[in-house]
Design a protein around this motif. Structure first.
Motif, PDB file in Angstrom:
ATOM      1  N   LYS A 364      12.643  60.197  30.258  1.00  0.00           N
ATOM      2  CA  LYS A 364      13.688  59.744  31.201  1.00  0.00           C
ATOM      3  C   LYS A 364      13.087  58.928  32.354  1.00  0.00           C
ATOM      4  N   TYR A 365      11.957  59.374  32.882  1.00  0.00           N
ATOM      5  CA  TYR A 365      11.376  58.699  34.057  1.00  0.00           C
ATOM      6  C   TYR A 365      10.371  57.594  33.677  1.00  0.00           C
ATOM      7  N   SER A 366      10.376  57.156  32.404  1.00  0.00           N
ATOM      8  CA  SER A 366       9.465  56.067  32.012  1.00  0.00           C
ATOM      9  C   SER A 366      10.292  54.893  31.492  1.00  0.00           C
ATOM     10  N   PHE A 406      15.497  70.402  43.730  1.00  0.00           N
ATOM     11  CA  PHE A 406      14.725  69.339  44.371  1.00  0.00           C
ATOM     12  C   PHE A 406      14.614  68.144  43.431  1.00  0.00           C
ATOM     13  N   ARG A 407      14.810  66.939  44.009  1.00  0.00           N
ATOM     14  CA  ARG A 407      14.660  65.709  43.219  1.00  0.00           C
ATOM     15  C   ARG A 407      13.779  64.739  44.010  1.00  0.00           C
ATOM     16  N   GLY A 408      12.883  64.081  43.313  1.00  0.00           N
ATOM     17  CA  GLY A 408      11.969  63.156  43.992  1.00  0.00           C
ATOM     18  C   GLY A 408      12.713  61.957  44.570  1.00  0.00           C
ATOM     19  N   GLY A 420      15.548  71.502  35.977  1.00  0.00           N
ATOM     20  CA  GLY A 420      14.651  71.596  34.822  1.00  0.00           C
ATOM     21  C   GLY A 420      13.260  72.134  35.140  1.00  0.00           C
ATOM     22  N   LEU A 421      12.594  71.596  36.169  1.00  0.00           N
ATOM     23  CA  LEU A 421      11.215  72.019  36.456  1.00  0.00           C
ATOM     24  C   LEU A 421      11.158  73.421  37.059  1.00  0.00           C
ATOM     25  N   ALA A 422      12.213  73.756  37.841  1.00  0.00           N
ATOM     26  CA  ALA A 422      12.252  75.121  38.396  1.00  0.00           C
ATOM     27  C   ALA A 422      12.289  76.109  37.241  1.00  0.00           C
TER      28      ALA A 422
HETATM   29  P1  ADP Z   1      15.744  66.398  37.235  1.00  0.00           P
HETATM   30  O1  ADP Z   1      14.889  65.695  36.240  1.00  0.00           O
HETATM   31  O2  ADP Z   1      17.037  66.830  36.689  1.00  0.00           O
HETATM   32  O3  ADP Z   1      15.830  65.689  38.520  1.00  0.00           O
HETATM   33  P2  ADP Z   1      13.630  68.350  37.218  1.00  0.00           P
HETATM   34  O4  ADP Z   1      13.578  69.702  37.822  1.00  0.00           O
HETATM   35  O5  ADP Z   1      13.355  68.240  35.778  1.00  0.00           O
HETATM   36  O6  ADP Z   1      15.032  67.778  37.613  1.00  0.00           O
HETATM   37  O7  ADP Z   1      12.566  67.482  37.995  1.00  0.00           O
HETATM   38  C1  ADP Z   1      12.499  67.543  39.388  1.00  0.00           C
HETATM   39  C2  ADP Z   1      11.977  66.243  39.945  1.00  0.00           C
HETATM   40  O8  ADP Z   1      10.610  66.081  39.550  1.00  0.00           O
HETATM   41  C3  ADP Z   1      12.660  65.047  39.413  1.00  0.00           C
HETATM   42  O9  ADP Z   1      13.826  64.776  40.170  1.00  0.00           O
HETATM   43  C4  ADP Z   1      11.602  63.972  39.591  1.00  0.00           C
HETATM   44  O10 ADP Z   1      11.576  63.513  40.911  1.00  0.00           O
HETATM   45  C5  ADP Z   1      10.335  64.721  39.334  1.00  0.00           C
HETATM   46  N1  ADP Z   1       9.845  64.523  37.957  1.00  0.00           N
HETATM   47  C6  ADP Z   1       9.862  65.447  36.972  1.00  0.00           C
HETATM   48  N2  ADP Z   1       9.262  64.975  35.865  1.00  0.00           N
HETATM   49  C7  ADP Z   1       8.869  63.728  36.146  1.00  0.00           C
HETATM   50  C8  ADP Z   1       8.161  62.715  35.410  1.00  0.00           C
HETATM   51  N3  ADP Z   1       7.789  62.910  34.164  1.00  0.00           N
HETATM   52  N4  ADP Z   1       7.908  61.559  36.028  1.00  0.00           N
HETATM   53  C9  ADP Z   1       8.288  61.385  37.318  1.00  0.00           C
HETATM   54  N5  ADP Z   1       8.954  62.264  38.066  1.00  0.00           N
HETATM   55  C10 ADP Z   1       9.232  63.430  37.480  1.00  0.00           C
END
Ligand code: ADP
Length: 458
Positions: A364-366, A406-408, A420-422
């Motif tokens: 998704k982030y690439s 949290f979202r970047g 997802g990451l939590a």
């Molecule tokens: P979501 O993807 O739904 O925002 P996640 O908990 O999976 O939530 O990820 C949290 C945040 O971590 C994302 O919003 C993003 O900022 C960062 N992130 C996670 N995986 C990646 C990745 N592979 N590349 C860049 N940023 C990432």
């Protein structure tokens, strides 16, 4: 029983026991002293009488009786009787005679001093040798003065003991009340703390004693409670917000569509978009549910041995089913050859969710929608890496990415809820593993999961 009552009782019992032991020792010492002193005086009396009567003093029994009658130092109810060896009485001071048991005569005849009590009097029997003739001298008297002194002493000690008990109960109550006062203060303060003032803290006058220690322990617990309470509050607020967004979007789309007649294609397009929102909503609620369920205690979490590569393939399939345009490459170069080295203790659906989350994020982030997954086993630890060449995560954001919602900064334009990451972090923790991330903004990100290899029990 209340601690105050218990302390008071303990103090009173200790004092009462000590005073009792002290009084008993005093009484016994006085009793023994009186006895030996009185027997000493009786023996003196017996010997003086024998000396005067049988010795060379020429004192007749009549004279001796007269002297005794006027003797101011005479003992109370004093009486002296002298017998020959064959128990013939040669002198009797004459009032009421004590009955002498047979054994007494026998022992005295053998030269032993015999002490005993009879008819309320104390009696001593002793042997007196005059020339070559042995006499048995029996002296008896009542120790009126000594006995009165002893009973007075007993009364005084009993009264002193009772007074000491009353005073110790009173003092014990005062001391224990004072000692427990700070605890009562803390209890009152803790009682007044509720969910509306969780930021309040317990105060104590002294900051060095055990009570202050207790207060600071309470305060640390309050701080943890406050933090947990705030977290759960913000979790609920964030969750409601995330759930509302797709619902508002669905309502908006339907409202706008219903404003006028549309073509069949338009309706189809709207339904398509609504379905996407529904999918997102569905995923979010599922993730939230799993996140709360994985909050369970690590000890009660059940794991079974599973091949990690199989879980990886299943996760890949799941992600590709939802996003056929994603590319997930599996790198076999470091794959362990031995199948046993691929086994991990796992909860399959959860570990699959964690892998799927990292694969999904990588794509998704690439911009190229690609992620490379590799698997290796070093020192009985399985390492699974998910590397992409995407937007990356800034150093500031990296610290918080496993916080729920949290979202970047640079991820806002991508769809997602920050769950997802939590969830992945919690799942890895429950598998007794480690989640690490290395990222360079605009270059790419690598997530790595380390899991302990399965160890059979035998
Ligand atoms: P979501 O993807 O739904 O925002 P996640 O908990 O999976 O939530 O990820 C949290 C945040 O971590 C994302 O919003 C993003 O900022 C960062 N992130 C996670 N995986 C990646 C990745 N592979 N590349 C860049 N940023 C990432």
């Amino acid at each position: 029983m209340k601690i105050r009552t218990r302390l008071t009782l303990m103090f009173a019992i200790t004092v009462a026991t000590l005073v009792f032991i002290f009084s008993l020792a005093t009484y016994v010492a006085a009793y023994l002293y009186r006895q030996s002193e009185f027997y000493g005086r009786l023996k003196d009396k017996a010997q003086t009488t024998a000396e005067l009567l049988l010795g060379t003093n020429d004192v007749t029994p009549e004279v001796l009786k007269i002297v005794d009658a006027y003797d101011l130092t005479a003992l109370y109810h004093e009486e002296v009787t002298i017998f020959t060896r064959n128990r013939k009485m040669v002198y009797d001071s004459g009032r009421d005679q004590v009955k002498i048991p047979d054994e007494v005569f026998k022992s005295v005849a053998l030269g032993q001093d015999v002490w005993f009590e009879a008819q309320g009097r104390e009696v001593i029997g002793t042997l007196w040798r005059e020339g070559k003739i042995d006499y048995m001298v029996i002296a008896s008297a009542e120790d009126k003065w000594g006995n009165t002194l002893l009973s007075n002493l007993l009364l005084s000690l009993t009264i002193a003991w009772a007074v000491a008990v009353v005073i110790s109960v009173w003092l014990g109550f005062i001391f224990s009340s004072r000692a427990l006062q700070p605890i009562s203060n803390i209890m009152q303060q803790v009682d007044s703390i509720g969910e509306t003032n969780l930021n309040a803290r317990v105060r104590t006058a002294n900051n060095k004693d055990e009570i202050a220690h207790l207060a600071s322990t309470f305060n640390r617990m309050l701080a943890r409670l406050e933090e947990a309470f705030m977290l759960s509050k913000s979790f609920v607020a964030n969750a409601s917000h995330e759930l509302r967004t797709p619902l508002t979007s669905i309502t908006g789309q339907i409202e706008v569509t219903l404003l006028q007649e549309r073509s069949a294609e338009d309706y189809k397009a709207v339904l398509q978009s609504v379905m996407e929102d529904m999918h997102s909503l569905n995923k979010l609620t599922n993730d939230l549910l799993t996140l709360t369920q994985t909050g369970a205690d690590i000890a009660s979490f059940r794991l079974n041995p599973m091949r990690v590569d199989e879980i990886m393939w299943q996760a890949r399939m799941e992600v590709l089913r939802a996003h056929p345009n994603y590319q997930i490459q599996i790198d076999f170069s470091n794959f362990p050859e031995d199948e046993e080295q691929l086994l991990v203790n796992s909860n399959e659906p959860l570990l699959r969710t964690a892998f799927a989350n990292l694969m999904d994020n990588g794509c998704k982030y690439s911009p190229d929608k690609q992620v490379k997954v590799s698997l290796s086993n070093t020192n009985n630890t399985l390492k699974i890496e998910f590397a992409d060449q995407g937007i990356g995560i800034s150093e500031k954001d990296i610290r918080n990415i496993t916080e729920p919602f949290f979202r970047g900064e640079n991820a806002r334009s991508f769809s997602g809820h920050g769950i997802g990451l939590a969830l992945t972090g919690k799942i890895v923790f429950l598998h007794r593993g480690n989640l690490k991330v290395h990222s360079i903004v605009n270059k790419g990100t690598t997530f790595s999961i380390s899991l302990p290899e399965y160890e059979p029990l035998d």
